[in-house]
Design an enzyme around this catalytic site. Structure first.
Site, PDB file in Angstrom:
ATOM      1  N   ASP A   1     -33.790 -74.756 -70.572  1.00  0.00           N
ATOM      2  CA  ASP A   1     -34.690 -73.540 -71.132  1.00  0.00           C
ATOM      3  C   ASP A   1     -33.802 -72.331 -71.296  1.00  0.00           C
ATOM      4  OD1 ASP A   1     -34.450 -73.125 -68.117  1.00  0.00           O
ATOM      5  OD2 ASP A   1     -36.463 -73.535 -67.756  1.00  0.00           O
TER       6      ASP A   1
ATOM      7  N   GLU B   1     -45.464 -74.288 -67.583  1.00  0.00           N
ATOM      8  CA  GLU B   1     -46.249 -73.734 -66.559  1.00  0.00           C
ATOM      9  C   GLU B   1     -47.421 -74.632 -66.194  1.00  0.00           C
ATOM     10  OE1 GLU B   1     -45.276 -71.405 -64.571  1.00  0.00           O
ATOM     11  OE2 GLU B   1     -44.545 -69.721 -65.580  1.00  0.00           O
TER      12      GLU B   1
HETATM   13  C1  F6R Z   1     -34.382 -73.379 -64.549  1.00  0.00           C
HETATM   14  C2  F6R Z   1     -35.869 -73.922 -64.662  1.00  0.00           C
HETATM   15  C3  F6R Z   1     -36.965 -73.490 -63.567  1.00  0.00           C
HETATM   16  C4  F6R Z   1     -36.282 -73.439 -62.126  1.00  0.00           C
HETATM   17  C5  F6R Z   1     -37.586 -73.163 -61.069  1.00  0.00           C
HETATM   18  C6  F6R Z   1     -36.782 -73.103 -59.851  1.00  0.00           C
HETATM   19  O1  F6R Z   1     -33.605 -73.659 -65.648  1.00  0.00           O
HETATM   20  O2  F6R Z   1     -36.134 -74.413 -65.721  1.00  0.00           O
HETATM   21  O3  F6R Z   1     -37.732 -74.441 -63.639  1.00  0.00           O
HETATM   22  O4  F6R Z   1     -35.611 -74.717 -61.708  1.00  0.00           O
HETATM   23  O5  F6R Z   1     -37.953 -72.050 -61.483  1.00  0.00           O
HETATM   24  O6  F6R Z   1     -36.064 -71.837 -59.608  1.00  0.00           O
HETATM   25  P1  F6R Z   1     -35.020 -71.796 -58.424  1.00  0.00           P
HETATM   26  O7  F6R Z   1     -34.029 -72.861 -58.404  1.00  0.00           O
HETATM   27  O8  F6R Z   1     -34.493 -70.472 -58.769  1.00  0.00           O
HETATM   28  O9  F6R Z   1     -35.991 -71.560 -57.143  1.00  0.00           O
END
Ligand code: F6R
Length: 245
Positions: free
Chosen positions: A68, A143
């Site tokens: 993303d 989401e």
């Molecule tokens: C990142 C992504 C998100 C994260 C998720 C967890 O490319 O697509 O889905 O993997 O928001 O984020 P962290 O690892 O920062 O807790």
């Protein structure tokens, strides 16, 4: 079925998950990796960088597709996922710039960008997709409520996700973009295998829902229970704290 590997802490998570990805690249130096940003994979990326510097692996024939990217954030912005990937991985290994792919929110026609990214993904085979998980169960930026049939799409970020990510923007939610372009759930599920990493108590409910909850579009990560290939979850003690066993 999802295979859960429980580890002690973030350090062990990074080593265990890093080793899984390293061994894939060693066994198949021409593989295609699906990559993620966020806090969860940073230690794993450092593990890969260390292995590269120690001469244990080369990425010169590896291709990558990131999950993303934020909309309305220039590539040069330090918090763009383009910058993140270069800072945390690409600048430190021998992967070729022409082999790395991130969805782009540049140009006036975002629908066209989405279609082009899905076409590129469908023309490739992602051997292993790396994922983090949102506290609300999002994978990529899909989401709750996103269709399991979704392909690369533009999404409106939930306030919870923007709040979670405000830590990267001086703690100010107003600086966090409101929209993003993301691989869809279907694109993610097309990967031959999935490696999901989760660390910390903020992820405990999400890991419980993933491992023990129903398969529902209200919890996007639950789609992984339908994956036909290998899905490995590496989660630390805090992230596993709410599991019933
Ligand atoms: C990142 C992504 C998100 C994260 C998720 C967890 O490319 O697509 O889905 O993997 O928001 O984020 P962290 O690892 O920062 O807790």
């Amino acid at each position: 079925m999802i295979e859960l590997i429980k580890v002690k802490d973030y350090k062990e998570l990074s080593e265990v998950a890093g080793k899984i990805m390293l061994e894939l690249v060693q066994a198949n130096p021409e593989c295609t990796l699906g990559l993620a940003t966020g806090s969860s994979p940073v230690g794993l990326y450092q593990y890969l960088i260390d292995a590269y510097k120690a001469g244990k692996v080369s990425f010169k024939n590896v291709k990558s597709f990131n999950l993303d990217e934020y909309c309305d954030l220039p590539r040069e912005h330090p918090e763009s996922y383009y910058s993140f990937m270069h800072t945390n991985l690409f600048n430190h290994i021998d992967i070729k710039e022409e082999n790395v792919h991130l969805p782009s929110s540049l140009g006036g026609d975002l629908e066209k960008n989405c279609k082009e990214y899905s076409d590129a993904l469908n023309a490739a085979t992602v051997d292993m997709q790396l994922l983090g998980i949102g506290a609300n169960g999002h994978i990529g930026f899909n989401e709750p409520g996103t269709s399991f049939d979704s392909e690369t799409l533009i999404v409106t970020l939930k306030e919870k996700t923007r709040l979670d990510n405000a830590r990267f923007f001086d703690g100010d939610i107003n600086q966090v973009p409101t929209h993003a372009i993301t691989m869809g759930i279907k694109n993610i599920m097309n990967a031959k295998s999935v490696l999901l990493v989760a660390s910390g108590s903020n992820k405990a409910q999400a890991i419980k829902n993933l491992m023990e909850g129903p398969i529902t579009e209200e919890f996007p990560a639950s789609a992984l229970n339908n994956h036909q290939g290998k899905v490995i979850v590496v989660a630390d003690e805090e992230a596993c704290a709410l599991l019933s066993k």
